[in-house]
Design a protein around this motif. Structure first.
Motif, short mmCIF file in Angstrom:
data_model
loop_
_atom_site.label_atom_id
_atom_site.label_comp_id
_atom_site.label_asym_id
_atom_site.label_seq_id
_atom_site.Cartn_x
_atom_site.Cartn_y
_atom_site.Cartn_z
N MET A 1 -25.41 39.09 -36.09
CA MET A 1 -25.21 40.54 -36.11
C MET A 1 -24.73 40.85 -37.52
SD MET A 1 -22.86 43.29 -34.29
CE MET A 1 -22.37 44.05 -35.81
N TYR A 2 -25.67 41.02 -38.41
CA TYR A 2 -25.36 41.09 -39.84
C TYR A 2 -25.04 42.48 -40.34
CZ TYR A 2 -30.26 42.40 -39.86
OH TYR A 2 -31.43 43.01 -39.59
N THR A 3 -25.21 43.49 -39.53
CA THR A 3 -24.93 44.83 -40.04
C THR A 3 -23.81 45.50 -39.26
OG1 THR A 3 -25.82 47.02 -40.51
CG2 THR A 3 -26.86 45.81 -38.72
N GLY A 4 -22.78 45.84 -39.96
CA GLY A 4 -21.68 46.60 -39.36
C GLY A 4 -22.00 48.07 -39.27
N ALA A 5 -23.12 48.49 -39.83
CA ALA A 5 -23.49 49.90 -39.79
C ALA A 5 -23.62 50.39 -38.35
CB ALA A 5 -24.79 50.13 -40.55
N VAL A 6 -24.09 49.52 -37.47
CA VAL A 6 -24.22 49.89 -36.06
C VAL A 6 -22.84 50.21 -35.49
CG1 VAL A 6 -24.86 49.01 -33.78
CG2 VAL A 6 -26.31 48.57 -35.75
N TYR A 7 -21.87 49.38 -35.81
CA TYR A 7 -20.50 49.58 -35.35
C TYR A 7 -19.98 50.92 -35.85
CZ TYR A 7 -15.60 48.24 -34.44
OH TYR A 7 -14.31 48.18 -33.99
N HIS A 8 -20.18 51.20 -37.15
CA HIS A 8 -19.71 52.46 -37.73
C HIS A 8 -20.43 53.66 -37.11
CE1 HIS A 8 -18.23 50.34 -41.61
NE2 HIS A 8 -17.32 50.34 -40.67
N MET B 1 -22.96 37.94 -53.00
CA MET B 1 -23.46 39.05 -52.24
C MET B 1 -22.41 40.15 -52.25
SD MET B 1 -24.76 39.31 -48.30
CE MET B 1 -23.19 39.19 -47.50
N VAL B 2 -22.85 41.39 -52.28
CA VAL B 2 -21.95 42.54 -52.16
C VAL B 2 -22.34 43.26 -50.87
CG1 VAL B 2 -21.17 44.70 -53.18
CG2 VAL B 2 -21.75 42.76 -54.66
N SER B 3 -21.36 43.44 -49.99
CA SER B 3 -21.63 44.05 -48.69
C SER B 3 -20.35 44.66 -48.14
CB SER B 3 -22.15 42.98 -47.73
OG SER B 3 -22.45 43.54 -46.47
N TYR B 4 -20.48 45.52 -47.15
CA TYR B 4 -19.31 46.11 -46.52
C TYR B 4 -18.78 45.25 -45.38
CZ TYR B 4 -23.12 47.94 -43.67
OH TYR B 4 -24.25 48.06 -42.91
N ASN B 5 -19.40 44.11 -45.13
CA ASN B 5 -18.89 43.21 -44.10
C ASN B 5 -19.33 41.77 -44.39
OD1 ASN B 5 -21.65 43.60 -43.45
ND2 ASN B 5 -21.29 43.24 -41.29
N HIS B 6 -18.85 40.85 -43.58
CA HIS B 6 -19.30 39.46 -43.60
C HIS B 6 -19.16 38.91 -42.19
CE1 HIS B 6 -15.17 37.82 -43.68
NE2 HIS B 6 -14.91 38.77 -44.56
N LEU B 7 -19.70 37.74 -41.93
CA LEU B 7 -19.77 37.21 -40.56
C LEU B 7 -18.45 36.70 -40.01
CD1 LEU B 7 -23.13 35.23 -40.81
CD2 LEU B 7 -22.71 37.38 -39.61
N ASN B 8 -17.39 36.68 -40.80
CA ASN B 8 -16.14 36.07 -40.35
C ASN B 8 -14.96 37.02 -40.42
OD1 ASN B 8 -16.72 33.05 -39.81
ND2 ASN B 8 -17.86 33.53 -41.66
N LEU B 9 -15.18 38.28 -40.14
CA LEU B 9 -14.09 39.24 -40.11
C LEU B 9 -13.28 39.09 -38.82
CD1 LEU B 9 -16.01 42.28 -41.55
CD2 LEU B 9 -13.97 41.27 -42.55
N PRO B 10 -11.99 39.37 -38.86
CA PRO B 10 -11.15 39.27 -37.66
C PRO B 10 -11.29 40.50 -36.77
CG PRO B 10 -9.82 39.96 -39.51
CD PRO B 10 -11.22 39.72 -40.05
N GLY B 11 -10.59 40.51 -35.67
CA GLY B 11 -10.49 41.69 -34.80
C GLY B 11 -11.72 41.95 -33.97
N ASP B 12 -11.88 43.22 -33.59
CA ASP B 12 -12.97 43.63 -32.70
C ASP B 12 -14.33 43.23 -33.25
OD1 ASP B 12 -11.18 44.75 -30.92
OD2 ASP B 12 -11.44 46.80 -31.68
N ILE B 13 -14.58 43.46 -34.53
CA ILE B 13 -15.89 43.16 -35.09
C ILE B 13 -16.15 41.65 -35.06
CG2 ILE B 13 -15.21 43.03 -37.52
CD1 ILE B 13 -18.46 44.60 -36.18
N GLY B 14 -15.11 40.85 -35.23
CA GLY B 14 -15.26 39.40 -35.14
C GLY B 14 -15.72 38.97 -33.76
N ARG B 15 -15.14 39.60 -32.74
CA ARG B 15 -15.55 39.29 -31.36
C ARG B 15 -16.98 39.76 -31.10
NH1 ARG B 15 -10.24 40.25 -31.07
NH2 ARG B 15 -10.34 42.47 -30.66
N VAL B 16 -17.35 40.93 -31.63
CA VAL B 16 -18.72 41.44 -31.46
C VAL B 16 -19.71 40.47 -32.10
CG1 VAL B 16 -20.32 43.27 -32.15
CG2 VAL B 16 -18.06 43.86 -31.26
N VAL B 17 -19.41 40.01 -33.32
CA VAL B 17 -20.30 39.08 -34.04
C VAL B 17 -20.45 37.77 -33.26
CG1 VAL B 17 -20.44 37.64 -36.12
CG2 VAL B 17 -19.93 40.07 -36.32
N THR B 18 -19.34 37.23 -32.79
CA THR B 18 -19.36 35.97 -32.04
C THR B 18 -20.12 36.11 -30.73
OG1 THR B 18 -17.27 35.28 -33.03
CG2 THR B 18 -17.90 34.18 -30.99
N ASP B 19 -19.85 37.18 -29.99
CA ASP B 19 -20.54 37.40 -28.71
C ASP B 19 -22.04 37.64 -28.91
OD1 ASP B 19 -18.11 37.11 -27.45
OD2 ASP B 19 -17.84 39.24 -27.05
#
Length: 130
Positions: A28-35, A1-19
């Motif tokens: 929460m498969y799209t980081g576009a919302v975060y951006h 897969m080619v994407s700008y994110n994945h489900l196991n990134l560290p930091g703030d986005i990692g906490r957002v995905v887990t929560d």
């Protein structure tokens, strides 16, 4: 897969995905919302306004650091220029514990491409409001 994110990134986005997974039992498969919210917030502050035309103008060429490196809104067409991950499908666990859609498997990054490599030219002739 080619994407700008994945489900196991560290930091703030990692906490957002887990929560998000804990709260909704969904990915929460799209980081576009975060951006989108990060850039809109910065645009409102820089424009000192919520007027769409003023905000769009200050977003042109704006750069910010995000979960996938530096992101820039390209001035010519307002497309986000950002890093990309090439990932493979494998069993979740260890360094990559968050699975996709409760399958027990996840997308594990194999390679990351910096924005200057991932970016492609555009011939867009975007019309802007006056």
């Amino acid at each position: 897969m080619v994407s700008y994110n994945h489900l196991n990134l560290p930091g703030d986005i990692g906490r957002v995905v887990t929560d998000y997974k804990k709260k909704f039992n969904d990915d929460m498969y799209t980081g576009a919302v975060y951006h989108a919210f990060a850039m809109l917030d910065a645009g409102f502050v820089k424009a000192k306004s919520t007027d769409p035309v003023k905000v769009a103008q200050v977003l042109e060429g704006m750069k910010f650091n995000s979960f996938n490196g530096e992101v820039e809104m390209r001035k010519s067409d307002h497309q986000l220029q950002q890093g990309l991950f090439v990932s493979k499908w494998e069993k979740a666990g260890g360094k990559y514990p968050n699975d996709a859609e409760n399958t027990g498997y996840t997308f594990v990054p194999v390679k990351y491409y910096e924005p200057y490599v991932a970016s492609t030219p555009t011939s867009c002739q975007m019309k802007r409001p006056s």
